[in-house]
Design an enzyme around this catalytic site. Structure first.
Site, PDB file in Angstrom:
ATOM      1  N   VAL A   1       0.835  -1.199   0.000  1.00  0.00           N
ATOM      2  CA  VAL A   1       0.000   0.000   0.000  1.00  0.00           C
ATOM      3  C   VAL A   1       0.874   1.256   0.000  1.00  0.00           C
ATOM      4  O   VAL A   1       0.563   2.248  -0.666  1.00  0.00           O
ATOM      5  CB  VAL A   1      -0.974   0.004   1.208  1.00  0.00           C
ATOM      6  CG1 VAL A   1      -1.762   1.312   1.272  1.00  0.00           C
ATOM      7  CG2 VAL A   1      -1.919  -1.186   1.130  1.00  0.00           C
ATOM      8  N   CYS A   2       1.989   1.208   0.733  1.00  0.00           N
ATOM      9  CA  CYS A   2       2.856   2.383   0.896  1.00  0.00           C
ATOM     10  C   CYS A   2       3.282   3.019  -0.435  1.00  0.00           C
ATOM     11  O   CYS A   2       3.157   4.240  -0.589  1.00  0.00           O
ATOM     12  CB  CYS A   2       4.074   2.038   1.747  1.00  0.00           C
ATOM     13  SG  CYS A   2       3.653   1.469   3.403  1.00  0.00           S
ATOM     14  N   PRO A   3       3.768   2.245  -1.417  1.00  0.00           N
ATOM     15  CA  PRO A   3       4.173   2.912  -2.653  1.00  0.00           C
ATOM     16  C   PRO A   3       3.010   3.562  -3.399  1.00  0.00           C
ATOM     17  O   PRO A   3       3.206   4.574  -4.068  1.00  0.00           O
ATOM     18  CB  PRO A   3       4.833   1.802  -3.474  1.00  0.00           C
ATOM     19  CG  PRO A   3       4.368   0.528  -2.876  1.00  0.00           C
ATOM     20  CD  PRO A   3       4.075   0.815  -1.441  1.00  0.00           C
TER      21      PRO A   3
ATOM     22  N   LEU B   1       2.620   6.953  -1.544  1.00  0.00           N
ATOM     23  CA  LEU B   1       3.745   7.854  -1.811  1.00  0.00           C
ATOM     24  C   LEU B   1       3.752   8.299  -3.272  1.00  0.00           C
ATOM     25  O   LEU B   1       4.089   9.450  -3.571  1.00  0.00           O
ATOM     26  CB  LEU B   1       5.054   7.185  -1.425  1.00  0.00           C
ATOM     27  CG  LEU B   1       5.199   6.858   0.068  1.00  0.00           C
ATOM     28  CD1 LEU B   1       6.487   6.096   0.325  1.00  0.00           C
ATOM     29  CD2 LEU B   1       5.135   8.099   0.924  1.00  0.00           C
TER      30      LEU B   1
END
Length: 189
Positions: free
Chosen positions: A48-50, A53
């Site tokens: 999920v993080c990328p 970002l």
């Protein structure tokens, strides 16, 4: 979180960030005299993080037009941020600072540390030029955030700072009507 961090000053910190191909020092002093977003995420090289970002990177120019600096923070080291930046097409487009917080000082300062994992919650903080937190959003680890919604919240925070006798109603968008709280409005909305 036992008490709200809204309207509290950012606690002191110093760290190293990966920013535009270099390692740079960042501290709480960098969050003063301008609007800032501190965007915590659990870890580099995840799922999920990328997407979050990357969404911020796609909207970074809009944040910059509003005079806002974005700081991404995870408990990874700044070296890991560089490796991820070099390895991922999505992360490679990031031009805002990516702060390494391997000791967890910043993450704990903002009360988003998942102690048993040594990772940050998905916490978003909008900080005014006085270094005070004006917006807090914390999501469960499996729920990604939206840069478009964050832009709307920043615009609302900036508007009410510039217009202290007005408030922004639900779903307020820039240019729409605001409210001026008064006795006359009680029970009329």
């Amino acid at each position: 979180m036992s008490t709200s961090l809204i309207n509290t000053e950012v606690k002191p910190f110093s760290a190293t960030a990966f920013h535009n191909g270099e390692f740079v020092d960042v501290s709480d002093a960098d969050l003063r005299d301008k609007w800032s977003i501190v965007f915590f995420y659990p870890a580099d090289f995840t799922f999920v993080c990328p997407t979050e970002l990357g969404d911020l990177a796609d909207n970074y120019e809009e944040f910059q037009k509003l005079g806002v600096e974005v700081y991404a923070v995870s408990t990874d080291k700044h070296f890991t941020h560089k490796a991820w930046h070099d390895a991922s097409e999505t992360i490679n487009k990031i031009t805002y600072p990516m702060i390494g917080d391997p000791t967890g000082v910043i993450t704990r300062n903002f009360e988003v540390m998942i102690e048993e994992d040594g990772l940050a919650e998905r916490g978003t903080f909008v900080i005014d030029p006085d270094g005070k937190i004006q917006v807090i959003e914390i999501n469960a680890g499996n729920i990604g955030r939206s840069a478009t919604e964050l832009l709307r919240k920043v615009k609302a925070a900036q508007y009410v700072r510039a217009n202290p006798n007005e408030v922004c109603p639900a779903k307020w968008e820039e240019g729409e009507a605001t409210l001026a709280p008064s006795l006359d409005l009680v029970g009329k909305i």
